[in-house]
Design an enzyme around this catalytic site. Sequence first.
Site, PDB file in Angstrom:
ATOM      1  CG  ASP A 157      42.838  41.893  17.389  1.00 61.06           C
ATOM      2  OD1 ASP A 157      41.826  42.472  17.826  1.00 61.06           O
ATOM      3  OD2 ASP A 157      43.323  42.121  16.261  1.00 61.06           O
TER       4      ASP A 157
ATOM      5  CG  MET B 267      40.249  50.134  10.449  1.00 63.19           C
ATOM      6  SD  MET B 267      39.154  51.229  11.393  1.00 63.19           S
ATOM      7  CE  MET B 267      37.586  50.921  10.584  1.00 63.19           C
ATOM      8  NE  ARG B 268      42.310  40.915  12.287  1.00 57.57           N
ATOM      9  CZ  ARG B 268      43.571  41.258  12.489  1.00 57.57           C
ATOM     10  NH1 ARG B 268      43.955  41.691  13.670  1.00 57.57           N
ATOM     11  NH2 ARG B 268      44.459  41.173  11.517  1.00 57.57           N
ATOM     12  N   GLY B 269      38.268  44.902  14.478  1.00 54.70           N
ATOM     13  CA  GLY B 269      37.093  44.816  15.340  1.00 54.70           C
ATOM     14  C   GLY B 269      35.842  45.343  14.660  1.00 54.70           C
TER      15      GLY B 269
ATOM     16  CB  VAL C 257      35.015  40.970  13.708  1.00 53.90           C
ATOM     17  CG1 VAL C 257      34.325  39.828  14.444  1.00 53.90           C
ATOM     18  CG2 VAL C 257      36.317  40.472  13.096  1.00 53.90           C
TER      19      VAL C 257
END
Length: 638
Positions: free
Chosen positions: A172, A253-255, A258
């Site tokens: 991830d 919230m990383r997705g 990115v």
Amino acid sequence: MAGQVTVGYPFSAVVGQDRLLLALTLCAVHPGIGGVVVRGEKGTAKSTAVRALAALLPPVRDDDGERPARLVELPVGATEDRVVGSIDFERIVQDGTRAFTPGLLASADRGILYVDEVNLLHDHLVDLLLDAAAMGRVHVERDGISRSYPSRFVLVGTMNPEEGELRPQLLDRFGLAVDVAASRDVDTRMDVVRRRLDFEFDPVAFEERYADADAAVAQRIADARSRLDSVGLPDTELRRIAAVCAAFDVDGMRGDLVVARTAVAHAAWRGADEVTEDDVRVAVELALPHRRRRDPFDAPGLDDGAVDDAMDKAAESVAEHEPDPEPDPDGDGPDGGGAPDPTVPPDATDPPSAAPEQSDESSDRRAPSGTDPASIGASFDTRLLQIDGVGEGSPGRRSRARTTSGRTVRATDFAGGSLHLVGTLLRAAERRDPAASGRLSIAGADLRGAEREGREGNTIVFVVDASGSMAARDRLEAVTGAVVSLLRDAYQRRDRVAVVSVRGTDAEILVPPTRSVDVAVTRLRHARTGGRTPLASGFLTARDVVARERVREPGRRALVVTVTDGRATGGPDPVDRARRAAAALASDSVASVVVDCETGMVRLGLARDLARALRGTHVTLPELSSASVAGVVRAAAA
């Protein structure tokens, strides 16, 4: 630069891998995306494309002037000292002074850090790389040294999933993911072979043939980098990004971040001043495939239909929050005409500016007939099952083990093997007379050994109750779901897996110990069910499997996972015989866990009794799906 090989396969000459080239290009434009992991079979130009990209990066200016951006390759067997840096041993030997020498992450600053077979790299080193890529700096606190240095690089990892997966938590953290496979188009395959043969025949002439195209791509990367900060991300497109990520149930919230960074990079790559819906779509297709839950035998990537649905839902959300349009007195649209954007470079020198539709080859990696991996075991959040203690270290990622290439955890008395250099030098320095001059003298008594700790793979033996007592309650599907969840976990940690089926009058080895988990699932799904429950035979068969594996691989420890309701039937006193067989298995110091499938108003607790006899851990199916379970399997007492 003198001494360096200047002839390499050109970036623009790579054919049939448009999505891979685009992902690499966008990471070069915006290193903050977080790098890209490239997954696919051997011979699909993964390494070739990465090495070719390095030649296209803008030059680096430092204290020594201007130099080309570096491609730093990290060996799979690298130690932590080699990666982040270590004490300068020569300085200690010469004058007893503690000095620090930076590692490979310093060399990769403002270049590319390339890890081939990143899935085989030790997890703690992958953590180090991802932390450095995210922060742009490396902080070292060890052996009395405290140092920090810049390390901003494009992180690229390549891997063959058949050799083991990255842990989902690590996967991830890579910004983008691309699944590659050899094209099934005959013309494309011919083109790949022809270009490779031409390159091998005359590398210099081949490089010159594509020099202009590579120069154009390099200039576009430099221009896009300079334009990056001025590209606008309207609230409309930010809402679209958030809505798509929500539609795919992306954790955290990383997705979202990115996807936003990738969309901005793609807009800059196009020469545009503002992110559009097309940029978001490209970013979604590159940044979200590895953030969905996937079995190892599922087709990789995102289904185009699912992406279409998510984008449609996002469009509805955007439309609901659109302000009412202002009247257009000229009638020629909000842009005053439909003239094309003159800043968009011509297509002739472009790698693809939009990700192509997924190739047909991805559909070849489908689940076994009759199996729907997306629905089997999807509700189970598999625990990290570890065997207690420290093993001898068969390669893998499950339980703690003494290894020759793992992390150095401490200095010990030297008894041959690895030498702990820092501990040895520090002991010699402590013994040194402060008034003495000259080189540091090392005596035999100063030698210190290095104790290293990593992770090992285990032999996981599943004892599956496939009897009528289970199927009669229409629970065999739930049992299969639990086993598939555990098999997925075993696959990712490079264990050897065996499946023993218990039914009828005896136990049957459905799958002998293997690393091919998809084969194990296929045979499990097509196994016969019904009949009595000879659990005693299941435990004795599992004991035989473990004994044979210990002879074949003495260093590989075993874990027996029993999936049953505990209701042994068949023959005289079947419950007591099952307990005695479980105790015999426990006497061999085999770690065990029992997954209790008993349900209903009246519960006999027989599976819990079996767990006690096995000296193992008892877990119910609801507990297996709970994140609160610690999940550590205690090894049986010797």
